[in-house]
Structure formats: C-alpha cells, structure tokens
Design a protein around this motif. Structure first.
Motif, PDB file in Angstrom:
ATOM      1  N   LEU A  76     -42.094 -70.381  27.690  1.00  0.00           N
ATOM      2  CA  LEU A  76     -40.764 -71.186  28.203  1.00  0.00           C
ATOM      3  C   LEU A  76     -40.316 -71.206  29.699  1.00  0.00           C
ATOM      4  O   LEU A  76     -39.737 -71.838  30.015  1.00  0.00           O
ATOM      5  N   VAL A  77     -40.896 -69.934  30.314  1.00  0.00           N
ATOM      6  CA  VAL A  77     -40.575 -69.889  31.743  1.00  0.00           C
ATOM      7  C   VAL A  77     -40.904 -71.186  32.414  1.00  0.00           C
ATOM      8  O   VAL A  77     -40.336 -71.613  33.576  1.00  0.00           O
ATOM      9  N   ARG A  78     -41.931 -71.976  31.959  1.00  0.00           N
ATOM     10  CA  ARG A  78     -42.338 -72.988  32.629  1.00  0.00           C
ATOM     11  C   ARG A  78     -41.017 -74.244  32.716  1.00  0.00           C
ATOM     12  O   ARG A  78     -41.135 -75.041  33.323  1.00  0.00           O
ATOM     13  N   MET A  79     -40.170 -74.248  31.608  1.00  0.00           N
ATOM     14  CA  MET A  79     -39.091 -75.029  31.637  1.00  0.00           C
ATOM     15  C   MET A  79     -37.836 -74.598  32.884  1.00  0.00           C
ATOM     16  O   MET A  79     -37.215 -75.651  32.933  1.00  0.00           O
ATOM     17  N   ARG A  80     -37.979 -73.620  33.291  1.00  0.00           N
ATOM     18  CA  ARG A  80     -37.119 -73.110  34.134  1.00  0.00           C
ATOM     19  C   ARG A  80     -37.449 -73.582  35.587  1.00  0.00           C
ATOM     20  O   ARG A  80     -38.407 -73.690  36.073  1.00  0.00           O
ATOM     21  N   LYS A  81     -36.071 -73.923  36.327  1.00  0.00           N
ATOM     22  CA  LYS A  81     -36.257 -74.179  37.600  1.00  0.00           C
ATOM     23  C   LYS A  81     -36.514 -73.022  38.584  1.00  0.00           C
ATOM     24  O   LYS A  81     -36.118 -71.900  38.261  1.00  0.00           O
ATOM     25  N   CYS A  82     -37.379 -73.214  39.667  1.00  0.00           N
ATOM     26  CA  CYS A  82     -37.678 -72.158  40.646  1.00  0.00           C
ATOM     27  C   CYS A  82     -36.493 -71.955  41.443  1.00  0.00           C
ATOM     28  O   CYS A  82     -35.822 -72.965  41.738  1.00  0.00           O
ATOM     29  N   PRO A  83     -36.045 -70.602  41.593  1.00  0.00           N
ATOM     30  CA  PRO A  83     -34.905 -70.227  42.341  1.00  0.00           C
ATOM     31  C   PRO A  83     -35.025 -70.834  43.923  1.00  0.00           C
ATOM     32  O   PRO A  83     -33.971 -70.926  44.550  1.00  0.00           O
ATOM     33  N   THR A  84     -36.286 -71.055  44.397  1.00  0.00           N
ATOM     34  CA  THR A  84     -36.115 -71.481  45.636  1.00  0.00           C
ATOM     35  C   THR A  84     -36.456 -73.021  45.967  1.00  0.00           C
ATOM     36  O   THR A  84     -35.538 -73.601  46.772  1.00  0.00           O
ATOM     37  N   CYS A  85     -37.262 -73.566  45.106  1.00  0.00           N
ATOM     38  CA  CYS A  85     -37.406 -75.190  45.540  1.00  0.00           C
ATOM     39  C   CYS A  85     -36.948 -75.961  44.483  1.00  0.00           C
ATOM     40  O   CYS A  85     -36.843 -77.143  44.478  1.00  0.00           O
ATOM     41  N   GLY A  86     -36.600 -75.442  43.143  1.00  0.00           N
ATOM     42  CA  GLY A  86     -36.063 -76.146  42.307  1.00  0.00           C
ATOM     43  C   GLY A  86     -37.129 -77.019  41.308  1.00  0.00           C
ATOM     44  O   GLY A  86     -36.624 -77.585  40.322  1.00  0.00           O
ATOM     45  N   SER A  87     -38.425 -76.932  41.456  1.00  0.00           N
ATOM     46  CA  SER A  87     -39.354 -77.277  40.817  1.00  0.00           C
ATOM     47  C   SER A  87     -39.455 -76.594  39.548  1.00  0.00           C
ATOM     48  O   SER A  87     -39.358 -75.537  39.395  1.00  0.00           O
ATOM     49  N   ARG A  88     -40.109 -77.533  38.301  1.00  0.00           N
ATOM     50  CA  ARG A  88     -40.440 -76.640  37.178  1.00  0.00           C
ATOM     51  C   ARG A  88     -41.923 -76.351  37.009  1.00  0.00           C
ATOM     52  O   ARG A  88     -42.571 -76.769  36.155  1.00  0.00           O
ATOM     53  N   SER A  89     -42.242 -75.503  37.921  1.00  0.00           N
ATOM     54  CA  SER A  89     -43.563 -75.032  37.903  1.00  0.00           C
ATOM     55  C   SER A  89     -43.923 -73.540  37.834  1.00  0.00           C
ATOM     56  O   SER A  89     -44.518 -72.902  38.588  1.00  0.00           O
TER      57      SER A  89
END
Length: 120
Positions: A42-55
């Motif tokens: 489920l970590v794939r569903m979270r947004k990256c703290p730097t760029c905001g993408s869900r990757s």
C-alpha cells in the motif's frame, strides 16, 4: 410406491465441537502475516514527500534474525522511482518464543466464562 426413507442425524453424547475458535485463531494468524506484506504494497498509494507522485516502493532487508534469546532487526528502504527520493529506517523483529512453551505460542489465557454455563 416405496415408503419415504427418513434420514436421522446420529445422536451425540457429550459436548459438541465448535469450529468458531479455530477459525478465529486461523484468521488472526493470517492477518498478522499479511499485515506487513499489505503495508509494504500500500505504500505505492502514498505520495512522495518530495515530488508528490505515487511511485513509492518499499523493500525490507533483515540484518539479524530473531532468536529465542534476542530480537532481530532490519532496514526498511522506501524509494521514489520518479525523483529518486530515498529513506531508510530500522525496524525490529520480535523475539521468537521458546518451542517448549506450554502455552502453544498463543499467550496462554483462560477459557472460563463461556456464556450461560460458564464451562467449555
């Protein structure tokens, strides 16, 4: 025309078997095993703290395995494939229980108070 044949269930003497406790215990064990795998997926569903993408992706590396004498530990690596953000943090692996335990690994406990009769 032959008479209808009646099927009678066999009479049981004594206590009846109730599969409910075994089903609950089995469900709890499966839930505990799946919890870590599901959390990492489920970590794939979270947004990256730097760029905001869900990757985001996460992997775990065991550094020392848990034994009956001490807990183990590992490192959890989270990575963003879009911007390259990385984070590593330690995690603890619970100490293994002794195999000669009389409680069967489920923490013992009491089974009294089972409804109206108070017996199990």
């Amino acid at each position: 025309m032959p008479p209808a044949i009646r099927h009678q269930s066999p009479k049981r003497h004594g206590k009846t078997f109730c599969p409910l406790p075994f089903g609950l215990i089995g469900t709890a064990i499966v839930g505990l095993i799946a919890r870590t795998a599901l959390g990492d997926a489920l970590v794939r569903m979270r947004k990256c703290p730097t760029c905001g993408s869900r990757s985001l992706s996460r992997r775990r590396k065991v550094i020392s395995r848990a034994t009956t004498a001490q807990a183990g530990h590992g490192m959890m690596h989270t990575h963003c494939s879009s911007c390259g953000w990385d984070r590593s943090e330690p995690y603890r692996i619970a100490q293994r229980s002794s195999s000669n335990s009389s409680s069967g690994g489920f923490g013992g406990g009491s089974s009294s108070g089972g409804g109206a009769t108070g017996r199990w």
